[in-house]
Write a protein that holds these residues in place. Structure first.
Motif, mmCIF file in Angstrom:
data_model
loop_
_atom_site.group_PDB
_atom_site.id
_atom_site.type_symbol
_atom_site.label_atom_id
_atom_site.label_comp_id
_atom_site.label_asym_id
_atom_site.label_seq_id
_atom_site.Cartn_x
_atom_site.Cartn_y
_atom_site.Cartn_z
ATOM 1 N N PHE A 171 -13.917 21.993 6.680
ATOM 2 C CA PHE A 171 -15.179 21.653 6.012
ATOM 3 C C PHE A 171 -16.228 21.221 7.029
ATOM 4 O O PHE A 171 -17.405 21.602 6.921
ATOM 5 N N MET A 172 -15.822 20.426 8.011
ATOM 6 C CA MET A 172 -16.789 19.956 8.996
ATOM 7 C C MET A 172 -17.383 21.106 9.806
ATOM 8 O O MET A 172 -18.576 21.121 10.095
ATOM 9 N N LYS A 173 -16.535 22.078 10.175
ATOM 10 C CA LYS A 173 -16.986 23.149 11.053
ATOM 11 C C LYS A 173 -17.469 24.378 10.276
ATOM 12 O O LYS A 173 -18.606 24.808 10.405
ATOM 13 N N ARG A 174 -16.591 24.945 9.477
ATOM 14 C CA ARG A 174 -16.886 26.237 8.868
ATOM 15 C C ARG A 174 -17.807 26.104 7.658
ATOM 16 O O ARG A 174 -18.790 26.829 7.539
ATOM 17 N N VAL A 175 -17.494 25.187 6.740
ATOM 18 C CA VAL A 175 -18.368 25.002 5.583
ATOM 19 C C VAL A 175 -19.703 24.426 6.038
ATOM 20 O O VAL A 175 -20.771 24.813 5.548
ATOM 21 N N GLY A 176 -19.648 23.512 7.013
ATOM 22 C CA GLY A 176 -20.886 22.974 7.563
ATOM 23 C C GLY A 176 -21.754 24.062 8.163
ATOM 24 O O GLY A 176 -22.981 24.076 7.986
ATOM 25 N N GLY A 177 -21.132 25.004 8.874
ATOM 26 C CA GLY A 177 -21.881 26.114 9.457
ATOM 27 C C GLY A 177 -22.508 27.007 8.408
ATOM 28 O O GLY A 177 -23.664 27.445 8.548
ATOM 29 N N LEU A 178 -21.752 27.294 7.349
ATOM 30 C CA LEU A 178 -22.302 28.108 6.264
ATOM 31 C C LEU A 178 -23.487 27.412 5.599
ATOM 32 O O LEU A 178 -24.502 28.037 5.270
ATOM 33 N N LYS A 179 -23.355 26.103 5.420
ATOM 34 C CA LYS A 179 -24.433 25.363 4.766
ATOM 35 C C LYS A 179 -25.693 25.365 5.638
ATOM 36 O O LYS A 179 -26.821 25.440 5.115
ATOM 37 N N GLN A 180 -25.503 25.312 6.952
ATOM 38 C CA GLN A 180 -26.650 25.405 7.849
ATOM 39 C C GLN A 180 -27.322 26.769 7.744
ATOM 40 O O GLN A 180 -28.548 26.881 7.746
ATOM 41 N N GLN A 181 -26.520 27.825 7.663
ATOM 42 C CA GLN A 181 -27.081 29.163 7.535
ATOM 43 C C GLN A 181 -27.866 29.307 6.235
ATOM 44 O O GLN A 181 -28.939 29.925 6.209
ATOM 45 N N ILE A 182 -27.328 28.745 5.164
ATOM 46 C CA ILE A 182 -28.038 28.812 3.881
ATOM 47 C C ILE A 182 -29.374 28.091 3.983
ATOM 48 O O ILE A 182 -30.414 28.588 3.524
ATOM 49 N N ALA A 183 -29.357 26.904 4.608
ATOM 50 C CA ALA A 183 -30.591 26.130 4.750
ATOM 51 C C ALA A 183 -31.620 26.867 5.600
ATOM 52 O O ALA A 183 -32.836 26.715 5.404
ATOM 53 N N ALA A 184 -31.140 27.679 6.549
ATOM 54 C CA ALA A 184 -32.042 28.433 7.426
ATOM 55 C C ALA A 184 -32.398 29.801 6.847
ATOM 56 O O ALA A 184 -33.019 30.618 7.535
ATOM 57 N N ASP A 185 -31.987 30.053 5.593
ATOM 58 C CA ASP A 185 -32.280 31.328 4.913
ATOM 59 C C ASP A 185 -31.722 32.535 5.661
ATOM 60 O O ASP A 185 -32.335 33.610 5.690
ATOM 61 N N VAL A 186 -30.542 32.356 6.277
ATOM 62 C CA VAL A 186 -29.881 33.478 6.941
ATOM 63 C C VAL A 186 -29.327 34.415 5.873
ATOM 64 O O VAL A 186 -28.635 33.987 4.947
ATOM 65 N N THR A 187 -29.633 35.682 5.993
ATOM 66 C CA THR A 187 -29.158 36.665 5.006
ATOM 67 C C THR A 187 -28.264 37.728 5.630
ATOM 68 O O THR A 187 -27.807 38.636 4.934
ATOM 69 N N GLU A 188 -28.021 37.633 6.938
ATOM 70 C CA GLU A 188 -27.176 38.621 7.606
ATOM 71 C C GLU A 188 -25.784 38.609 6.987
ATOM 72 O O GLU A 188 -25.215 37.552 6.716
ATOM 73 N N LEU A 189 -25.242 39.797 6.780
ATOM 74 C CA LEU A 189 -23.952 39.911 6.116
ATOM 75 C C LEU A 189 -22.811 39.759 7.110
ATOM 76 O O LEU A 189 -22.911 40.144 8.276
ATOM 77 N N SER A 190 -21.710 39.217 6.633
ATOM 78 C CA SER A 190 -20.488 39.162 7.428
ATOM 79 C C SER A 190 -19.890 40.566 7.495
ATOM 80 O O SER A 190 -20.278 41.453 6.720
#
Length: 756
Positions: A95-114
Motif C-alpha cells: 500500500f505504501m509503495k504501489r497503491v501510493g504510486g497509483l494514487k499519485q498518478q491519478i492525482a497527476a491525471d496520468v492516463t498512460e495505460l499499463s
C-alpha cells in the motif's frame, strides 16, 4: 538440466483468492522502447494487451501464496502465525509503495495505460477490491483456524471481559504503572486541531462527553509500540514478574490479552471525570512514494532527509477500522484524512498481525520448524580471517560459490572481509551497501580496515527504500572514520551486491571479487536464499574497478570484459542470449532457458521470451513474485512454464541458464528482469564458468523445479496452483533438499571426502 524437471506432482488449487488477474482488452499498450522479435509470425501481435498480466495484481497473487502458508495445516503452528505476520508487513509495504504510486498518478491525471491495457485509476480500483478480499481471508484464517489451534496448544488469546475480577485488577495495576505514563491523548475540538496520525500506528478512537448536555468529543490514543502488544495475563496476576510475561512456565495454558484492549478498559484513568461513550481501533497507512528531483537537490543526504520528513505527513492511502466502529467516527476519519470510501477497510481485530510475533518468545519448539544452523562452506572450512594468505590462496586456486542461508554468511563473507581488513598486503577494499543490519559487522569490519591503514571506499545507496535512515547513519559513521563514501548516482539506484579486495602479492597486484545476489546483511542472510561468487578472475576484478570508479567519479564505462552491468550492457546481453537460444531452436539445436528471479515485469523481456518460445525454445521460469508473462498460450508460449516457490526461506537469488546448443552459460547476480533493474538501477551479473560450480547451480535449479510441496505453477490465465505429491510419489521440498545437501557437504568435509 533435467528434461522433466517441472512435471512432478499433482496440482491443487488454493481456494483463498486464486482469481484470474488478466482482463481481455483491445486497447493499445505502451511498453516503452519497442524491440523487434525475430521472425515472429505476422499473425501474432506481441504488444497485444491480453498477453500481459497486471503488475499490481500479480504482486497481490504472490501475497495470496504467502497467506496460503498460514492456511496450510501441514505447517507447524508458529510457522502459520509467522506467515500471518509476514502478510501484514507485505501488504503494508504494498500500500505504501504501489497503491501510493497509483494514487499519485491519478492525482497527476496520468492516463498512460499499463502493458495489460489499464489506466492508473482502473488499477487502483481493482487493487483495492483484491486487497480487501485478501485481508478478509487473513482475518478468517486467524479467527477460524489459527486462533483455535493456538488455544488447543495452550496459548489462548482471550477477551478482556472473560478475565476474572482479580485478573482485571492485576492488569489495571500493570496499565497504571507501565502503560499509562506512555500515553498521550489528543482531542479534536474547537481548541485543538485534528491530531496527526502516524503511519502504521495502531490507535484508539475514543468518544467522550463531559456531561449529558455537552457535545461529544473525539480523541485519539496511540497504542505504544514499545510495549508488548499481547499482554500475558498470568505474568501480572502473580505480581512478581515484569511486563514482558516472564511468568511461571509450568502453567498449562498461557493466556494473552491485546494491549489495546487493556488500554480500552482502563481509559477512565486517562480520561477522568468524563463519560466514555465508545472506543474503537483504527490504523492508517501513508504513501511512501515521496520524491524530490535529485538534480536540483543541494545534496543527496539533505534530499533523503527531506523525503523522510515528507513521508511522515504523506497522503493516506488506506484506513483500517474495527468492524463495529461508530459511523460518526468513521465519517470523521474519512473526512479529516481525505479518503475515498473504497480506501476504508472494516476488519476484526487484530488490525496488525505482527503483534502475534510476541508469542514466539514462548518456549514451544514443537510448534516451530526445526531450527536451521547455516553450515560452514567446505572450501572455507579451516580458514579464518587470521590467516589471509591461506584464504586468498584458496580463492585464487579456484572460484567459490556460496549459498545462503545453507552456508554461513559470517563464515564466508564475514571471513573474506575480515581477512582483508587485517591483512597488511591488502591495499584497498571496495564494497557496495544497499541494505545492511543496524548493527552491521560488515560496516564495522570496513571501519577496522580503514583504521589499519587500508584504503576503503564504500558505495552506500541512500535511496534504498525504508532503509534510508539506517544508511544515512552508516554514511556519517563511515565518513567520521575517514572512509571514502559515495552516496549514489543521479537518476539511478545502486543495487549491485559487490565487493573488491586489492592485494599486493609476490607476482604483482591481485584482485579478489565477490559478486552476490543478496545484500551484505547478516540477519537477512539467515532468511533469504542468496548466492555469492568469490573469484580471482582478473577480468571480473577489472570490471569491478571500473564499476567502483563510476560510483566515486562521474563517468560511466561503456564496455565490460565479463560482467553484465545495468544500465550499460545488461539488457542488450540478456536480449542477445535469449535470441541466440531462439536461433539454436530454429536450427534444430538444443535450446533451453532456465531463469530464476524475484520478478519478471519488463514487457520487452516478456516479448523476447514469447519470441523464443515460438521458435521452439524450452523455457522454465522460477519467479517468486511478480510475473507479467502468461505461459501455455497456444502458438505463443506453449514451451514456457512459470513456477513460484514460497516456503521457509524467501527466494531471493537470481540464476540465468542458457543451453547454447550444448555449450551452456550460467550467470548469477543482483538483477531481476524488471524495467527498473535493467534501465534505472546499477546492477551486476557475473558468469559462472567453473564446471563444479555449475553443478551446484544445477542442483539448486533442479531442487526448485522438482519441488512438489511448496511450488506453485501458473496457468495461462495467470492462476497459480500448488503442487502436491501423488499417492505413490515422495514429497520433495526444495529448501529441505538444499539443507540436507549442505549437511552432507559438511559431513564429507569433516571426513576428508570433499571434492575440491
Amino acid at each position: 538440466m533435467s528434461e522433466d524437471e517441472a512435471q512432478s506432482g499433482e496440482p491443487t488449487e488454493f481456494d483463498g483468492g486464486q482469481t484470474t488477474v488478466q482482463r481481455p482488452t483491445t486497447e493499445p499498450v505502451r511498453v516503452g522502447r519497442v524491440v523487434d522479435v525475430p521472425e515472429a509470425p505476422d499473425t501474432v501481435d506481441l504488444s497485444e494487451t491480453t498477453l500481459y498480466l497486471n503488475r499490481e495484481l500479480s504482486e497481490l497473487s504472490f501475497h495470496e501464496r504467502v497467506l496460503n502458508e498460514a492456511f496450510d495445516e501441514r505447517n507447524p503452528l508458529f510457522e502459520r502465525v509467522k506467515f500471518l505476520s509476514i502478510l501484514t508487513s507485505n501488504l503494508d509495504e504494498f500500500f505504501m509503495k504501489r497503491v501510493g504510486g497509483l494514487k499519485q498518478q491519478i492525482a497527476a491525471d496520468v492516463t498512460e495505460l499499463s502493458p495489460d491495457g489499464r489506466t492508473p485509476r482502473e488499477q487502483w480500483a481493482l487493487v483495492l477490491e483484491r486487497a480487501r478480499t485478501l485481508l478478509d481471508q487473513q482475518t478468517d484464517c486467524f479467527r477460524d483456524l489459527v486462533r483455535p489451534a493456538l488455544a488447543d496448544a495452550g496459548i489462548d488469546i482471550v477477551t478482556y471481559d472473560s478475565l476474572s475480577s482479580d485478573e482485571q485488577a492485576a492488569l489495571r495495576d500493570y496499565f497504571e504503572a507501565a502503560v499509562l505514563p506512555t500515553l498521550t491523548p489528543l482531542t479534536f475540538d474547537p481548541a485543538h486541531p485534528f491530531p496527526f496520525i502516524s503511519n502504521l500506528s495502531l490507535s484508539l478512537a475514543v468518544l467522550t462527553r463531559e456531561h449529558d448536555d455537552a457535545p461529544t468529543k473525539f480523541s485519539r490514543v496511540k497504542v505504544p509500540g514499545n510495549r508488548p502488544r499481547l499482554v500475558r495475563v498470568d505474568a501480572h496476576v502473580d505480581g512478581d514478574t515484569g511486563p514482558s510475561g516472564d511468568a511461571d512456565e509450568t502453567s498449562t495454558t498461557k493466556r494473552f490479552v491485546p494491549l489495546a484492549r487493556v488500554i480500552e478498559h482502563n481509559l477512565d484513568l486517562l480520561f477522568p471525570n468524563v463519560d466514555i461513550l465508545d472506543t474503537s481501533m483504527f490504523r492508517v497507512t501513508r504513501n511512501a512514494e515521496v520524491r524530490r528531483n535529485e538534480e536540483v537537490a543541494e545534496g543527496l543526504i539533505e534530499m533523503i532527509e527531506d523525503v523522510l520528513r515528507q513521508r511522515r505527513f504523506a497522503t493516506v492511502v488506506r484506513l483500517e477500522v474495527e468492524h463495529d466502529t461508530p459511523t460518526a467516527v468513521r465519517d470523521l476519519l474519512v473526512e479529516q484524512l481525505d479518503l475515498d470510501e473504497r480506501e476504508v477497510f472494516e476488519r476484526e481485530i487484530p488490525l496488525d498481525f505482527t503483534e502475534l510475533t510476541t508469542l514466539f518468545d514462548l518456549d514451544r519448539p514443537e510448534l516451530e520448524v526445526d531450527p536451521w544452523h547455516p553450515q560452514p562452506h567446505p572450501r572455507f572450512a579451516g580458514l579464518s580471517a587470521d590467516d589471509p594468505d591461506a584464504l586468498f590462496a584458496e580463492i585464487a586456486r579456484k572460484d567459490v560459490l556460496v549459498h545462503h542461508p545453507y552456508h554461513s554468511f559470517t563464515g564466508t563473507v564475514g571471513t573474506f572481509l575480515g581477512a582483508a581488513a587485517n591483512d597488511p598486503k591488502v591495499l584497498a577494499i571496495k564494497a557496495t551497501i544497499y541494505r545492511t543490519a543496524p548493527d552491521s559487522e560488515v560496516i564495522e569490519t570496513l571501519i577496522e580496515a580503514a583504521k589499519n591503514g587500508t584504503q576503503v571506499a564504500v558505495m552506500v545507496e541512500l535511496k534504498a527504500r525504508f532503509d534510508e535512515e539506517n544508511n544515512i547513519r552508516w554514511v556519517r559513521r563511515l565518513e567520521e572514520e575517514g572512509i571514502h563514501v559515495a552516496y549514489g548516482t543521479i537518476g539511478l539506484k545502486t543495487h549491485t551486491k559487490t565487493a573488491l579486495v586489492v592485494r599486493e602479492e609476490g607476482d604483482g597486484v591481485q584482485l579478489y571479487s565477490h559478486v552476490s545476489t543478496g545484500n551484505y546483511h547478516s540477519q537477512t542472510a539467515k532468511l533469504y536464499t542468496d548466492l555469492g561468487l568469490f573469484t580471482a578472475d582478473p577480468d571480473i576484478g577489472h570490471d569491478l574497478v571500473r564499476l567502483f570508479n563510476f560510483f566515486t567519479g562521474h563517468s560511466r564505462h561503456e564496455t565490460y570484459r565479463k560482467l553484465l552491468v545495468a544500465p550499460t550492457n545488461l539488457r542488450e546481453e540478456m536480449t542477445r542470449l535469449v535470441r541466440r537460444e531462439a536461433d539454436h531452436a530454429r536450427a534444430g539445436r538444443d535450446a533451453h532457458i532456465v531463469a530464476k528471479m524475484n520478478a519478471l515485469e519488463d514487457p520487452e523481456m516478456v516479448r523476447e521470451l514469447y519470441g523464443a518460445s515460438m521458435a521452439g525454445v524450452k523455457i522454465d521460469l522460477v519467479v517468486r513474485g511478480i510475473c507479467r508473462l502468461r505461459p501455455g498460450i497456444e502458438g505463443i508460449s506453449e514451451t514456457i512454464s512459470v513456477s513460484s516457490v514460497v516456503g521457509r526461506f524467501l527466494e531471493h537469488s537470481r540464476i540465468f541458464y542458457f543451453e547454447n546448443a550444448g555449450n551452456p552459460e550460467y550467470y548469477v547476480g543482483s538483477a531481476d528482469w524488471m524495467t527498473r533493474n535493467l534501465d534505472r538501477r546499477v546492477e551486476a551479473i557475473a558468469p559462472v564458468v567453473d564446471p563444479s560450480l555449475r553443478v551446484e547451480l544445477d542442483a539448486v535449479l533442479d531442487a526448485l523445479l522438482s519441488d512438489n510441496r511448496r511450488r506453485w505453477v501458473m496457468d495461462s490465465e495467470g492462476r497459480y496452483q500448488q503442487l502436491r505429491p501423488a499417492d505413490d510419489e515422495p514429497e520433495v521440498e526444495a529448501h529441505t533438499e538444499l539443507m540436507n545437501r549442505a549437511l552432507a557437504e559438511t559431513h564429507r568435509a569433516r571426513n576428508g571426502q570433499h571434492e575440491s
